[in-house]
Design an enzyme around this catalytic site. Sequence first.
Site, PDB file in Angstrom:
ATOM      1  N   TRP A  58       0.829  -1.204   0.000  1.00  8.71           N
ATOM      2  CA  TRP A  58       0.000   0.000   0.000  1.00  8.71           C
ATOM      3  C   TRP A  58       0.868   1.260   0.000  1.00  8.71           C
ATOM      4  O   TRP A  58       0.544   2.249  -0.667  1.00  8.71           O
ATOM      5  CB  TRP A  58      -0.938  -0.039   1.184  1.00  8.71           C
ATOM      6  CG  TRP A  58      -1.987   1.022   1.331  1.00  8.71           C
ATOM      7  CD1 TRP A  58      -2.484   1.488   2.514  1.00  8.71           C
ATOM      8  CD2 TRP A  58      -2.727   1.722   0.311  1.00  8.71           C
ATOM      9  NE1 TRP A  58      -3.462   2.439   2.294  1.00  8.71           N
ATOM     10  CE2 TRP A  58      -3.628   2.605   0.939  1.00  8.71           C
ATOM     11  CE3 TRP A  58      -2.692   1.704  -1.084  1.00  8.71           C
ATOM     12  CZ2 TRP A  58      -4.484   3.455   0.241  1.00  8.71           C
ATOM     13  CZ3 TRP A  58      -3.552   2.550  -1.793  1.00  8.71           C
ATOM     14  CH2 TRP A  58      -4.436   3.406  -1.127  1.00  8.71           C
ATOM     15  N   GLY A  59       1.982   1.240   0.708  1.00 10.15           N
ATOM     16  CA  GLY A  59       2.882   2.377   0.707  1.00 10.15           C
ATOM     17  C   GLY A  59       3.422   2.682  -0.682  1.00 10.15           C
ATOM     18  O   GLY A  59       3.542   3.851  -1.081  1.00 10.15           O
ATOM     19  N   LYS A 250     -12.631  -2.688  10.549  1.00  6.75           N
ATOM     20  CA  LYS A 250     -13.091  -3.549   9.439  1.00  6.75           C
ATOM     21  C   LYS A 250     -12.195  -4.767   9.274  1.00  6.75           C
ATOM     22  O   LYS A 250     -12.651  -5.810   8.770  1.00  6.75           O
ATOM     23  CB  LYS A 250     -13.189  -2.738   8.161  1.00  6.75           C
ATOM     24  CG  LYS A 250     -11.889  -2.050   7.730  1.00  6.75           C
ATOM     25  CD  LYS A 250     -11.065  -2.834   6.756  1.00  6.75           C
ATOM     26  CE  LYS A 250      -9.787  -2.103   6.397  1.00  6.75           C
ATOM     27  NZ  LYS A 250      -9.059  -2.726   5.283  1.00  6.75           N
ATOM     28  N   ARG A 314      -6.297  -9.358   2.406  1.00  2.00           N
ATOM     29  CA  ARG A 314      -5.357 -10.363   2.931  1.00  2.00           C
ATOM     30  C   ARG A 314      -5.831 -10.944   4.256  1.00  2.00           C
ATOM     31  O   ARG A 314      -5.572 -12.114   4.557  1.00  2.00           O
ATOM     32  CB  ARG A 314      -3.965  -9.752   3.073  1.00  2.00           C
ATOM     33  CG  ARG A 314      -3.807  -8.776   4.212  1.00  2.00           C
ATOM     34  CD  ARG A 314      -2.419  -8.152   4.287  1.00  2.00           C
ATOM     35  NE  ARG A 314      -2.195  -7.186   3.233  1.00  2.00           N
ATOM     36  CZ  ARG A 314      -1.350  -6.161   3.333  1.00  2.00           C
ATOM     37  NH1 ARG A 314      -0.650  -5.984   4.433  1.00  2.00           N
ATOM     38  NH2 ARG A 314      -1.200  -5.319   2.351  1.00  2.00           N
ATOM     39  N   LYS A 343       2.244  -7.756   6.430  1.00  2.00           N
ATOM     40  CA  LYS A 343       1.764  -8.051   7.771  1.00  2.00           C
ATOM     41  C   LYS A 343       0.241  -8.064   7.839  1.00  2.00           C
ATOM     42  O   LYS A 343      -0.431  -7.242   7.212  1.00  2.00           O
ATOM     43  CB  LYS A 343       2.292  -7.000   8.757  1.00  2.00           C
ATOM     44  CG  LYS A 343       3.811  -7.022   8.927  1.00  2.00           C
ATOM     45  CD  LYS A 343       4.282  -8.319   9.548  1.00  2.00           C
ATOM     46  CE  LYS A 343       5.784  -8.344   9.733  1.00  2.00           C
ATOM     47  NZ  LYS A 343       6.268  -9.642  10.241  1.00  2.00           N
ATOM     48  N   GLN A 345      -3.145  -7.286   9.834  1.00  2.00           N
ATOM     49  CA  GLN A 345      -3.565  -6.294  10.819  1.00  2.00           C
ATOM     50  C   GLN A 345      -4.724  -6.806  11.670  1.00  2.00           C
ATOM     51  O   GLN A 345      -4.862  -6.449  12.832  1.00  2.00           O
ATOM     52  CB  GLN A 345      -3.994  -5.010  10.105  1.00  2.00           C
ATOM     53  CG  GLN A 345      -2.901  -4.376   9.269  1.00  2.00           C
ATOM     54  CD  GLN A 345      -1.721  -3.907  10.091  1.00  2.00           C
ATOM     55  OE1 GLN A 345      -1.843  -3.054  10.952  1.00  2.00           O
ATOM     56  NE2 GLN A 345      -0.565  -4.489   9.830  1.00  2.00           N
TER      57      GLN A 345
END
Length: 393
Positions: A58-59, A250, A314, A343, A345
């Site tokens: 995402w980064g 979420k 994910r 990772k 979350q």
Amino acid sequence: MRIRSSFFSSIFLLSSSSSSRSPSSFSSRFSSSLSAMSPGATNGDLKSRVTVVGSGNWGSVAAKLIASNALKLPSFHDEVRMWVFEEVLPNGEKLTDVINKTNENVKYLPGIKLGRNVVADPDLENAVKEANMLVFVTPHQFMGGICKKLKGKVTGEVEAISLVKGMEVKKEGPCMISTLISKELGINCCVLMGANIANEIAVEKFSEATVGYRESREIAETWVQLFNTPYFMVTPVHDVEGVELCGTLKNVVAIAAGFVDGLEMGNNTKAAIMRIGLREMRALSKLLFPSVKDSTFFESCGVADVITTCLGGRNRRVAEAFAQSGGKRSFDELEAEMLQGQKLQGVSTAREVYEVLNHCGWLEMFPLFSTVHQICTGRLKPEAIVHYRDHKA
């Protein structure tokens, strides 16, 4: 139960006198300086500089979006720096070197060109030193350490935005990541959340996002300018806590949806779990922050993000594999096998939410959230997801 450090006073951290610099005053001064920038300015010192703190999936997409707009906006420097946690690739090359040579994050976003104006930097302090707009996008469990490294290093009129989904749990209560950034660095922090699966945005499939802001609509609009593209539509909302909690909670609902998929319980069951999850998201958000607006849950950060994360994220995917194994394979094992360094979350957020609920005596008010955590820790079997009302925490 262990709560990592200190409860509800953190909700008021932004108004605390412990910070010598008021985020609202930063917004006001920063807005003035942005307004003063001439659209045709050629003096580089008048232009804003952007650094993206984080370089995962995402980064990297965030850097791509910002880089394309920085080239078009005269009030911004063309160069966008991206802090990269240095890694050595299997061929022996450093990830940062490969990104700068190929213009591609070959580990976390292979096949996608980020833009020639993206410069990867493995030195965190160097990456941010000249920036006055900071974009934080790392796994939330790393944000405490990042803020400690940057404390005292971020000076001047700086604005931040957090794309980080998660929270820290202290004895005083949950501390949102935007609040952590504001408190530790003394800067105003907006948030960006939404129905955003990174790989789809990377190939420019249409999606939306929500920018949550506290005081300055002008600052929010600046962030909208930096992120908005024809395929990525961004809307500002005056509700930081609501937007951020939607993005955080979420992922717990997505874990529940993954259990349903792994057990092949069907679409009706999954829809029911999603609805119940959204209801618990709204109820907990308003208990923690009464200012949270109902309308926020109808933005991209709300119901849309719940839908897309429960269909394709994910967290859902790894939770599905966990349920298929009957809970015999750990989430750590599955994360390492399935996510190639990314990772999860949802599992850590489920634990953090459980700590908050337990501390406040709210466990029975949020049976789905409580059950997700107990399944993740092996106290309940995955099948318990549809019997969540029957289990006492």
